[in-house]
Design a protein around this motif. Structure first.
Motif, PDB file in Angstrom:
ATOM      1  N   LEU A   1       0.753  -1.098  -0.072  1.00 31.53           N
ATOM      2  CA  LEU A   1      -0.162   0.019   0.030  1.00 31.53           C
ATOM      3  C   LEU A   1       0.702   1.260  -0.205  1.00 31.53           C
ATOM      4  N   LEU A   2       1.869   1.257   0.855  1.00 24.15           N
ATOM      5  CA  LEU A   2       2.774   2.248   0.792  1.00 24.15           C
ATOM      6  C   LEU A   2       3.724   2.698  -0.332  1.00 24.15           C
ATOM      7  N   ASP A   3       3.889   1.449  -1.116  1.00 23.04           N
ATOM      8  CA  ASP A   3       4.626   1.682  -2.308  1.00 23.04           C
ATOM      9  C   ASP A   3       3.699   2.069  -3.390  1.00 23.04           C
ATOM     10  N   CYS A   4       2.700   1.748  -3.249  1.00 21.68           N
ATOM     11  CA  CYS A   4       1.681   2.211  -4.301  1.00 21.68           C
ATOM     12  C   CYS A   4       1.420   3.746  -4.358  1.00 21.68           C
ATOM     13  N   TYR A   5       1.133   4.080  -2.964  1.00 30.25           N
ATOM     14  CA  TYR A   5       0.813   5.616  -2.688  1.00 30.25           C
ATOM     15  C   TYR A   5       2.064   6.461  -3.102  1.00 30.25           C
ATOM     16  N   GLU A   6       3.179   6.072  -2.729  1.00 26.44           N
ATOM     17  CA  GLU A   6       4.477   6.775  -3.023  1.00 26.44           C
ATOM     18  C   GLU A   6       4.425   6.879  -4.492  1.00 26.44           C
ATOM     19  N   LYS A   7       4.345   5.731  -5.066  1.00 22.30           N
ATOM     20  CA  LYS A   7       4.493   5.833  -6.740  1.00 22.30           C
ATOM     21  C   LYS A   7       3.247   6.816  -7.337  1.00 22.30           C
ATOM     22  N   GLU A   8       2.288   6.928  -6.680  1.00 20.47           N
ATOM     23  CA  GLU A   8       1.031   7.653  -7.336  1.00 20.47           C
ATOM     24  C   GLU A   8       1.690   9.257  -7.112  1.00 20.47           C
ATOM     25  N   ILE A   9       1.920   9.486  -5.785  1.00 24.70           N
ATOM     26  CA  ILE A   9       2.358  10.864  -5.472  1.00 24.70           C
ATOM     27  C   ILE A   9       3.679  11.494  -6.223  1.00 24.70           C
ATOM     28  N   MET A  10       4.402  10.500  -6.438  1.00 22.07           N
ATOM     29  CA  MET A  10       5.789  10.840  -7.293  1.00 22.07           C
ATOM     30  C   MET A  10       5.420  11.258  -8.696  1.00 22.07           C
ATOM     31  N   GLU A  11       4.507  10.363  -9.183  1.00 21.38           N
ATOM     32  CA  GLU A  11       4.010  10.331 -10.737  1.00 21.38           C
ATOM     33  C   GLU A  11       3.236  11.833 -10.774  1.00 21.38           C
ATOM     34  N   ILE A  12       2.299  12.158  -9.832  1.00 19.29           N
ATOM     35  CA  ILE A  12       1.583  13.408 -10.016  1.00 19.29           C
ATOM     36  C   ILE A  12       2.760  14.632  -9.732  1.00 19.29           C
ATOM     37  N   LEU A  13       3.628  14.417  -9.208  1.00 19.59           N
ATOM     38  CA  LEU A  13       4.738  15.422  -8.609  1.00 19.59           C
ATOM     39  C   LEU A  13       5.519  15.482 -10.166  1.00 19.59           C
ATOM     40  N   ASN A  14       5.907  14.451 -10.488  1.00 18.08           N
ATOM     41  CA  ASN A  14       6.851  14.627 -11.667  1.00 18.08           C
ATOM     42  C   ASN A  14       5.977  15.339 -13.136  1.00 18.08           C
ATOM     43  N   GLU A  15       4.631  14.909 -13.204  1.00 16.69           N
ATOM     44  CA  GLU A  15       3.912  15.243 -14.263  1.00 16.69           C
ATOM     45  C   GLU A  15       3.387  16.682 -14.214  1.00 16.69           C
ATOM     46  N   HIS A  16       3.182  17.263 -12.955  1.00 18.62           N
ATOM     47  CA  HIS A  16       2.750  18.702 -12.979  1.00 18.62           C
ATOM     48  C   HIS A  16       3.690  19.703 -12.435  1.00 18.62           C
ATOM     49  N   LEU A  17       4.763  18.910 -12.137  1.00 18.89           N
ATOM     50  CA  LEU A  17       5.840  20.205 -11.671  1.00 18.89           C
ATOM     51  C   LEU A  17       7.032  19.915 -12.057  1.00 18.89           C
ATOM     52  N   LEU A  18       7.757  18.761 -11.929  1.00 14.67           N
ATOM     53  CA  LEU A  18       9.010  18.570 -12.032  1.00 14.67           C
ATOM     54  C   LEU A  18       9.263  18.680 -13.455  1.00 14.67           C
ATOM     55  N   ASP A  19       8.556  17.826 -14.191  1.00  8.77           N
ATOM     56  CA  ASP A  19       8.550  17.716 -15.748  1.00  8.77           C
ATOM     57  C   ASP A  19       8.454  18.846 -16.452  1.00  8.77           C
ATOM     58  N   LYS A  20       7.322  19.876 -16.001  1.00  9.94           N
ATOM     59  CA  LYS A  20       7.079  20.964 -16.348  1.00  9.94           C
ATOM     60  C   LYS A  20       8.035  21.982 -16.417  1.00  9.94           C
ATOM     61  N   LEU A  21       8.721  21.938 -15.076  1.00  9.96           N
ATOM     62  CA  LEU A  21       9.651  22.834 -14.811  1.00  9.96           C
ATOM     63  C   LEU A  21      11.076  22.430 -15.644  1.00  9.96           C
ATOM     64  N   CYS A  22      11.444  21.269 -15.874  1.00  5.89           N
ATOM     65  CA  CYS A  22      12.357  20.899 -16.830  1.00  5.89           C
ATOM     66  C   CYS A  22      12.265  21.372 -18.070  1.00  5.89           C
ATOM     67  N   LYS A  23      11.238  21.123 -18.673  1.00  6.29           N
ATOM     68  CA  LYS A  23      10.967  21.698 -20.093  1.00  6.29           C
ATOM     69  C   LYS A  23      10.722  23.304 -20.181  1.00  6.29           C
ATOM     70  N   GLU A  24      10.217  23.675 -19.123  1.00  8.10           N
ATOM     71  CA  GLU A  24      10.282  25.243 -19.151  1.00  8.10           C
ATOM     72  C   GLU A  24      11.736  25.977 -19.145  1.00  8.10           C
ATOM     73  N   ILE A  25      12.466  25.158 -18.200  1.00 17.36           N
ATOM     74  CA  ILE A  25      14.105  25.831 -18.193  1.00 17.36           C
ATOM     75  C   ILE A  25      14.803  25.331 -19.264  1.00 17.36           C
ATOM     76  N   GLU A  26      14.581  24.344 -19.990  1.00 20.74           N
ATOM     77  CA  GLU A  26      15.342  23.945 -21.260  1.00 20.74           C
ATOM     78  C   GLU A  26      14.884  24.800 -22.257  1.00 20.74           C
ATOM     79  N   LYS A  27      13.377  25.247 -22.332  1.00 15.63           N
ATOM     80  CA  LYS A  27      13.032  25.943 -23.286  1.00 15.63           C
ATOM     81  C   LYS A  27      13.486  27.479 -23.105  1.00 15.63           C
ATOM     82  N   ASP A  28      13.538  28.195 -21.822  1.00 17.78           N
ATOM     83  CA  ASP A  28      13.969  29.164 -21.885  1.00 17.78           C
ATOM     84  C   ASP A  28      15.630  29.412 -22.092  1.00 17.78           C
ATOM     85  N   LEU A  29      16.247  28.370 -21.514  1.00 20.00           N
ATOM     86  CA  LEU A  29      17.645  28.423 -22.043  1.00 20.00           C
ATOM     87  C   LEU A  29      17.994  28.460 -23.603  1.00 20.00           C
ATOM     88  N   ARG A  30      17.152  27.486 -24.253  1.00 21.06           N
ATOM     89  CA  ARG A  30      17.424  27.805 -25.700  1.00 21.06           C
ATOM     90  C   ARG A  30      16.941  29.016 -26.301  1.00 21.06           C
TER      91      ARG A  30
END
Length: 922
Positions: free
Chosen positions: A450-479
């Motif tokens: 149960l803990l693994d599923c919960y952790e995986k879900e939260i991390m996927e949401i964090l990556n999709e809605h913050l970390l990945d968007k932040l990575c793409k925006e920083i890369e775009k700004d640098l380019r």
């Protein structure tokens, strides 16, 4: 727990209000269990599946290793368990017990004194609760209200009497409190409970009243959605002010003369903080659970506001490490001593004090104006004594497990409003509160799943809605920052706004489960990986990505890792070695320009054509070394090429033999042009390398000079290497290898053998070939204006190089010159041009416009053909120079005679000169 209630009811000799309160708490627990089971759909589904499985066991018990005689008792036990627990009848089973003694003992249901005392106590408790419900000083009145409703149902079940006025008073609470959260996502509606448990009382209300109660919930939810933003702002100010007071009193030293006053102030601040926590927690739980229970969509504004309240709930002040249970006991004891009570404020002592005060109030020992301050002080004492537990309970955000849908919206808001990025710590602190509850799970083999599923879900949401968007925006700004000169987009801050994403990289790592989420490290790793992979694909872009790394460090403070890839600093186009390996493909796909020494790709599926010039060849030679210059045209490849010349045939495109012959000659000429370019590129590379040597004619020997000075052996070796390098560069720069002469000497004997006798009249076919070439060249140039990708070209000097080379191999220059081909072509077109001009003069007099247009087109066509023949003549004349065949037959004969005369003169033979001299007059 169900067995405790009858024992409490049977003790009619002691009528304490506190006892009724504890009985209400017990009934609240039972009611909560019912609601949890009733809302647990998965548990019900799995229970049904388990019962179906038992039917399969009945048919073949031995297969499952079960004795058949044990099945029926086990099924009875399951039915009993289902009736007691899983049917949601725990509370009902408790209140419907037989409370009257069957052996002639106490008769509870007929004890009017007890009934009156019971009802009086419920009304008294309700009066205290009602005054506090919905007020800022509310602490636990909602939970007590649930217990009061349970006691009221229990009273009706025992005595079968209903106080109509009190029943309506209970329902009126729904106007202020439309729903109460029992635990997590379990929400309880008092009107539904009272109507369901006391159907007879529901008949006392008309339909309008019942509908009005349900309308209160909709109205409450609408008003709360509108006021959430204001509530967040207000509580933000309240909590910030409270934190400052808290830090102030914790850091201030206590004065012995004002010890009691300081303790009282501390207690008041503690209690105020707990009240804020209770109010915030109540708003969050009630609003979220109402939305979910009523199946209404929540707006993004409401989600953001609720998330901000969760952050406020998890804010904390600097903790006092010296604070302990003993100190809390001392603090409680001193406050109690001030109010004429001695001893530490333990739970047992306070229970005894509460019971004692209950006895005292029954006997009317205290006046109301004396009792109220005492009750206030006792209430404060309860809060202070249980402050840690109560604060933990109110600040527990485990309910977020059931409302994970708000997390993506919250992250989107954090990303859009980067200025307040530090609040991420509070939200993840709230998400960690879900872990202890999951660790008590018993329906899985291991709670770790149960803990693994919960952790995986939260991390996927964090990556999709913050970390990945932040990575793409920083890369775009640098380019975009590196490529500002291309003006790829309009990044005017007054139009598109600005976000300072660098604030995310100043955050400390966020703790979540057994990991730390480091936003800076995550983005840095993404950029390092992306830049490395893209650099390996296009090595010539290494400088661009290096600049982007430096910009990331300057703008965002990201320390990037150098790729350490080989940097392609030289522009070399197609590699020389690749061309050598595929020379047959190269000569067929590229066109040669003799004057500019450049090859141009014939056709391409892209929007551009590749070109190869001397600079590319020189850079390629510099990359691979000068040794590749001698591999341009080995004898084996030349022999293979020689055999390929004889293979003529019809192409699938329907080209004629003459077209094929022309193409073959052009490819031979392209190979010659490539040889010339290799030579030029080699000289270019060598001259660049040797340009730092001051005098090529007088280069000192460094090895001899070093030996004369008696320097170390390593220095002598280095000087020897330097001499070798200088010698190689000098030899390469001054090398006069005539590649064309070598090619002529190699292939001329082969071409002039008797087996190639059919080539003795090759010069005869050159005129029709030139005509075919001119028509082809004009067609290719016309396609340029039509934007046609296939067959368009503006140069093809390989044909002239090929004709010149073959004429030299066959030694047919004199025969070809004897044809006077280009002279006759020039005379023919000039004659036709004059004839057309003459006709134009005649027709201009008759003013026939259509005929004039025809004449103009004819003259233009003749001019184009004449120009193309002239260009071909110039190209062929230039190509003949490379093969030392630039002179006509007449010029060679004249030169030959002049050389013979010079030889005779040098030998003293003056016979010819004396004959031609004037006669001597004697």
């Amino acid at each position: 727990m169900c067995k405790i209630a009858p024992k409490i009811i049977e003790t009619t000799g002691v009528h304490f209000q506190t006892m009724y309160e504890h009985l209400g708490e017990l009934l609240t627990v039972l009611l909560t269990l019912d609601e949890i089971i009733d809302n647990h759909i998965t548990l019900k589904d799995h229970w049904t599946m388990y019962k179906r499985l038992l039917k399969s066991v009945h048919h073949n018990p031995s297969k499952f290793g079960i004795q058949e005689e044990k099945l029926k008792p086990f099924e009875k036990f399951l039915l009993k368990l289902e009736g007691q627990l899983l049917d949601g009848m725990i509370f009902q089973g408790c209140i419907e017990q037989q409370f009257d003694s069957l052996n002639g003992g106490v008769s509870v249901s007929k004890n009017s004194t007890f009934a009156e005392e019971f009802a009086h106590s419920i009304r008294s408790i309700f009066a205290n609760v009602e005054a506090k419900l919905g007020e800022p000083s509310e602490i636990d009145q909602r939970d007590k209200y649930v217990g009061i409703c349970g006691l009221f149902v229990l009273h009706f079940q025992i005595f079968r009497t209903i106080d109509k006025k009190f029943y309506k008073s209970l329902l009126d609470i729904c106007k202020k409190v439309p729903a109460i959260t029992l635990t997590a996502n379990i929400i309880w509606f008092p009107d539904n409970f009272l109507i369901q448990k006391i159907p007879a009382a529901a008949k006392l209300l008309d339909r309008k009243s019942l509908q009005a109660i349900k309308m209160y919930r909709d109205t409450f939810l609408q008003q709360k959605a509108q006021s959430l933003t204001k509530d967040v702002q207000s509580y933000y100010v309240f909590v910030s002010s409270w934190m400052m007071k808290m830090e102030s009193i914790l850091s201030k030293e206590q004065k012995m003369d004002k010890f009691a006053e300081d303790l009282t102030n501390r207690c008041n601040v503690f209690i105020q903080g707990f009240l804020y926590a209770y109010s915030i927690s109540t708003i969050i739980k009630t609003t979220m659970n109402l939305y979910m229970s009523m199946q209404k969509p929540m707006t993004k504004t409401s989600v953001k506001a609720l998330c901000r309240l969760v952050e406020l709930l998890k804010k904390r002040v600097i903790s006092d490490k010296k604070y302990s249970e003993q100190r809390l006991d001392v603090l409680s004891a001193l406050v109690l001593a001030e109010n004429t009570l001695n001893g530490p404020s333990t739970k047992q002592r306070r229970l005894i004090v509460s019971l004692a005060l209950s006895v005292g109030t029954q006997m009317k020992t205290f006046k109301d104006e004396e009792l109220f301050p005492l009750q206030v002080v006792m209430k404060k004492l309860d809060l202070i004594s249980e402050l840690r537990e109560r604060v933990q309970t109110q600040c527990d955000c485990c309910f977020l497990y059931w409302h994970r849908a708000v997390f993506p919206i919250y992250l989107d808001d954090v990303y859009e409003n980067a200025v307040d990025a530090a609040r991420l710590h509070y939200m993840f602190s709230a998400l960690r509160d879900c872990v202890p509850a999951m660790m008590h799970a018993r329906h899985l083999d291991s709670y770790e799943i149960l803990l693994d599923c919960y952790e995986k879900e939260i991390m996927e949401i964090l990556n999709e809605h913050l970390l990945d968007k932040l990575c793409k925006e920083i890369e775009k700004d640098l380019r975009l920052s590196v490529h500002t000169h291309l003006k790829l987009d309009d990044r005017n801050p007054f139009k598109v706004g600005m976000k300072d994403l660098a604030l995310f990289f100043s955050l400390n790592p966020i703790r979540f489960f057994n990991r730390f989420i480091d936003i800076r490290a995550y983005v840095t790793h993404y950029l390092d990986k992306t830049f490395y992979n893209l650099t390996t694909v296009a090595l010539h872009d290494w400088a661009t990505y290096s600049e982007m790394r430096n910009l990331a460090t300057q703008r965002y403070g990201l320390v990037m890792t150098e790729a350490h890839l080989p940097s392609q600093t030289l522009e070399q186009g197609l590699d020389v070695l690749e061309i050598m390996r595929n020379i047959h493909i190269f000569v067929s796909r590229y066109l040669y320009n003799l004057n500019n020494q450049i090859f141009i790709e014939r056709t391409s599926n892209n929007k551009h054509l590749n070109t190869i010039n001397i600079r590319h060849i020189a850079n390629s030679i510099r990359t691979h070394g000068t040794g590749i210059m001698n591999t341009t045209y080995p004898f084996e490849r030349a022999e293979k090429f020689n055999r390929g010349i004889r293979k003529l045939g019809i192409t699938p495109e329907g080209q004629s033999y003459l077209d094929q012959f022309r193409q073959l000659i052009s490819q031979i000429g392209n190979a010659m042009g490539y040889v010339r370019m290799i030579r030029s590129g080699g000289l270019h590379c060598s001259s660049n390398a040797i340009r730092f040597v001051p005098d090529l004619e007088d280069i000192v020997n460094f090895e001899e000079l070093v030996k004369e000075e008696g320097l170390a052996e390593e220095t002598v070796k280095a000087a020897r290497h330097l001499d070798s390098v200088l010698s190689d560069h000098t030899r390469n720069s001054a090398e006069g290898t005539e590649y064309f002469k070598m090619l002529v000497d190699v292939f001329a004997p082969e071409f002039r053998r008797p087996k190639n006798i059919h080539l003795r009249n090759f010069y005869i076919i050159v005129p029709p070939l030139t005509l075919n070439f001119v028509e082809h060249s004009i067609s290719c140039k016309e396609k340029l204006n039509k934007k046609n990708k296939i067959g368009a070209a503006f140069t093809d000097d390989g044909f002239a190089m090929g004709v010149a080379y073959i004429l030299k191999l066959l030694d047919q220059y004199q025969e070809f010159d004897s044809l006077h081909w280009f002279q006759s072509v020039r005379e023919k077109y000039l004659k036709e041009i004059r004839a057309v001009a003459k006709q134009q003069n005649v027709q201009s007099a008759s003013q026939d416009e259509k005929l004039l247009q025809t004449m103009n087109l004819t003259q233009k066509r003749l001019d184009v053909y004449l120009q193309e023949f002239e260009l071909l003549y110039f190209s062929l004349s230039s190509a003949r120079i490379f093969f030392r065949a630039d002179k006509t037959a007449a010029e060679e004969n004249q030169e030959k005679k002049e050389k013979e005369e010079e030889i005779k003169t040098s030998n003293g033979d003056l016979s010819e000169s004396t004959v031609s001299a004037d006669p001597v007059v004697k």
